[in-house]
Design a protein around this motif. Sequence first.
Motif, mmCIF file in Angstrom:
data_model
loop_
_atom_site.group_PDB
_atom_site.id
_atom_site.type_symbol
_atom_site.label_atom_id
_atom_site.label_comp_id
_atom_site.label_asym_id
_atom_site.label_seq_id
_atom_site.Cartn_x
_atom_site.Cartn_y
_atom_site.Cartn_z
ATOM 1 N N ALA A 67 3.198 9.055 7.751
ATOM 2 C CA ALA A 67 2.517 9.591 6.576
ATOM 3 C C ALA A 67 3.501 9.616 5.415
ATOM 4 N N ASP A 68 3.177 8.832 4.362
ATOM 5 C CA ASP A 68 4.056 8.764 3.186
ATOM 6 C C ASP A 68 3.496 9.697 2.128
ATOM 7 N N GLU A 69 4.145 10.834 1.929
ATOM 8 C CA GLU A 69 3.678 11.830 0.963
ATOM 9 C C GLU A 69 2.209 12.179 1.164
ATOM 10 N N LYS B 259 12.905 5.965 1.114
ATOM 11 C CA LYS B 259 12.002 6.583 2.091
ATOM 12 C C LYS B 259 10.849 5.634 2.447
ATOM 13 N N SER B 260 10.196 5.129 1.410
ATOM 14 C CA SER B 260 9.068 4.219 1.670
ATOM 15 C C SER B 260 9.542 2.941 2.338
ATOM 16 N N THR B 261 10.705 2.469 1.936
ATOM 17 C CA THR B 261 11.258 1.267 2.550
ATOM 18 C C THR B 261 11.424 1.480 4.050
ATOM 19 N N VAL C 71 0.820 -1.212 0.000
ATOM 20 C CA VAL C 71 0.000 0.000 0.000
ATOM 21 C C VAL C 71 0.855 1.263 0.000
ATOM 22 N N LEU C 72 2.121 1.111 0.433
ATOM 23 C CA LEU C 72 2.979 2.303 0.426
ATOM 24 C C LEU C 72 3.676 2.469 -0.912
ATOM 25 N N LYS C 73 3.586 1.409 -1.737
ATOM 26 C CA LYS C 73 4.208 1.489 -3.062
ATOM 27 C C LYS C 73 3.374 2.430 -3.915
HETATM 28 MG MG LIG Z 1 7.917 6.075 -1.776
#
Ligand SMILES: [Mg+2]
Lengths: 486, 225
Positions: free
Chosen positions: B160-162, B42-44, A482-484
């Motif tokens: 919070a991712d972006e 970042k997401s990782t 979901v973060l992808k």
């Molecule tokens: Mg990302």
Amino acid sequence: MNRRRMFLRMVTASLLRRRSRMLVALLSIAIGATILSGLITIYYDVPRQMGAQFRGYGANMILLPGDGGELTIEAAQDAMSVIEREQLIGASPYRYVRLDMVSRQQSFMAAGVDFEQVRRTSPYFNVEGRYPENDREVLVGKFIADTIGVRLNGVMELTYQPAAESPSEGLREGGFAPGEVLSGGAEGWNGGRVYVSVKIDGDGFIESVEVDASSQTPEIGGACETEDFTSRFIGKKLPVALGVDVDAITGATVTSAAVVEAVNNASASAAVAGSKTINYTVSGILDTGGDEEGYVFLSLDGMAALAGGSGSLDVMELSVSAAQDELERYASIINEGGAVAARLVKRVTRSETAVLSRLQALVFLVTAVVLLLTTICVSTTMMAVISESRKEIGLRKALGASDGGIRSEFIGEALLLGILGGASGALMGFAFAQLVSVNVFGSSITFQPMLLPVAVLVSMAVTCVSCLLPIKRAVAIDPALVLKGE
Amino acid sequence: MSLLELRNISKLYGDLKALDDVSLSVERGEWIAIMGPSGSGKSTLMNIIGCMDKPTMGEALMDGVDIAKENRKKLTEIRRDKIGLVFQQFHMINYLTAVENVMVAQYYHSMPDEAEALEALERVGLRERAKHLPSQLSGGEQQRVCVARALINHPEIILADEPTGNLDEANEKIALDLFSQLHKEGTTLIVVTHDPEVADVAQRIIVLDHGRIARVARGASVAGA
Ligand SMILES: [Mg+2]
Ligand SMILES: Nc1ncnc2c1ncn2[C@@H]1O[C@H](COP(=O)(O)OP(=O)(O)OP(=O)(O)O)[C@@H](O)[C@H]1O
């Protein structure tokens, strides 16, 4: 809102959302359930239906005299009481007596029957004309009709001789009972038969003669029916001689001679003490292609009038709508009683059982295949649903759904599908079975209430099994996706 | 003890080092921004902090528990109890209404409570849109529902991712105001962003590059103070 309501809300919303997919799944389950419940209905109904069909091939059980040596109607009815009312299609009594047709010097077996029951136990009887409707009508087997030469609506004078001796010529030794009426017939003009009823006094003098010359030319031989002619017999002693005791009618000598011969035949047939002759009308000719064609059938009362005695039977034919094992059970109960012996007509019961077991095997096979196909179809649909909603499943997991939570949501959807599909399928299946029953067997069936829960449970089981693999996939989905940024 | 303590964590995808020996300690109530070019990890990093992924090497202590060593089930529990997530793509369940989307988080956490869910929507200014489906909401509104969903279980950390990546300026402002409020209430915030203005609101800015911490800066608001 508690957890259960939220769960139901999510499950139903999810089903509604994927309407088209779920409709496919629902449809396949419903069709599966339709066929399943239809086949179950037919499966349970067919033995009954087939039983009724097979009953068309004749009796499948017979009752014979038991230890007592005699089979009375009462004893037979007593024995039959072990059979369920609605299973008993017909019970046909038979009493066999040897009868003679003196004028033709023929002797044959006659069966005293109940024509009402004969129609039920032997629906395959093919009657030209109609079944006898009173005690003076007979049904003649085709073989006899051909050998003796009787025709439909003709008259047959049947004689019963208790001593079973062959009829002797001449007058009876013991004389006649006052007012006794003798019957007889003889061939007249152009092969047509004339019949007479002769009333005599105790010394053998004729009191009156009635002539049936309807087979003769009305204007010529018909004159023999008139009193002018019949009065010529009064006061004469049997046997009478033409030209000596009675003068012929001018111009109708053949018929006159036939009447005289018939009168003498009547006396001849009464030659043996206790023998009796009655004229019967042939209401029908029986054509079965079987042994029955060698018999003359008359009503039990009609036979009692001729041969005396009543209430004693030779055999009782039963047509019972039951499977072989049940028939065997009935027979053994009846045989235990001893008063009556029951036998199964093996030829009929065996073929019935064979056809039924083959049919039931077929039903099982088709059901298994249909359930398998349904499972595959639902499974494929669920697989597609899950790959379409990978993101959503990931999101649920990211929000804290455990594997068990995901699993129970999909099982919930599957069960709901199963309930809806199963219930609608059960109803459609009944309609389907009804259609088959009406078209194939020509009779309707009653709805089995048990069918609904069975169809629903089976559908639920099928959808759950179908979802096993898709759920495994769903559980394996990684919440990280979901973060992808897809 | 810090709320979050990352010690020399690396995440390998085959030969690719998505994260390379990253150490980071986050205090309770801190507001951290993570920046860096695309593909910098970042997401990782967020996935690991969010207990949705495990590092290949190193320790990641959350309240003293090393999440690198826990199994999936335990990770799910930690995520459910401690973490609220806000995503760039909003990710709502699109056949459930706004309030139901919030209640889904309650459902997995403990017990759905409509009144509380409506309160949370009130907080993000969407009380009257509670019965609307995601398709009836704008992007900014959907993101606000997601914030309401992230805070409904009172998490210790909001990741919070972006969160503002797909929002216009007005909505970005609303979102940042919400974050400020949460920050004031003591919630720990970790926000990935490309937008320097968003990053500047944070207390600490971590810049990643090729999976490594390239630079740590203080946020403008803090720097200015
Ligand atoms: Mg990302
Ligand atoms: N499941 C995976 N398998 C292989 N490589 C991956 C996987 N997930 C991430 N990567 C790689 O790891 C690196 C870091 O990815 P990450 O998603 O953390 O970048 P990011 O900083 O979030 O970028 P963006 O700003 O574009 O979102 C990228 O090179 C990416 O291709």
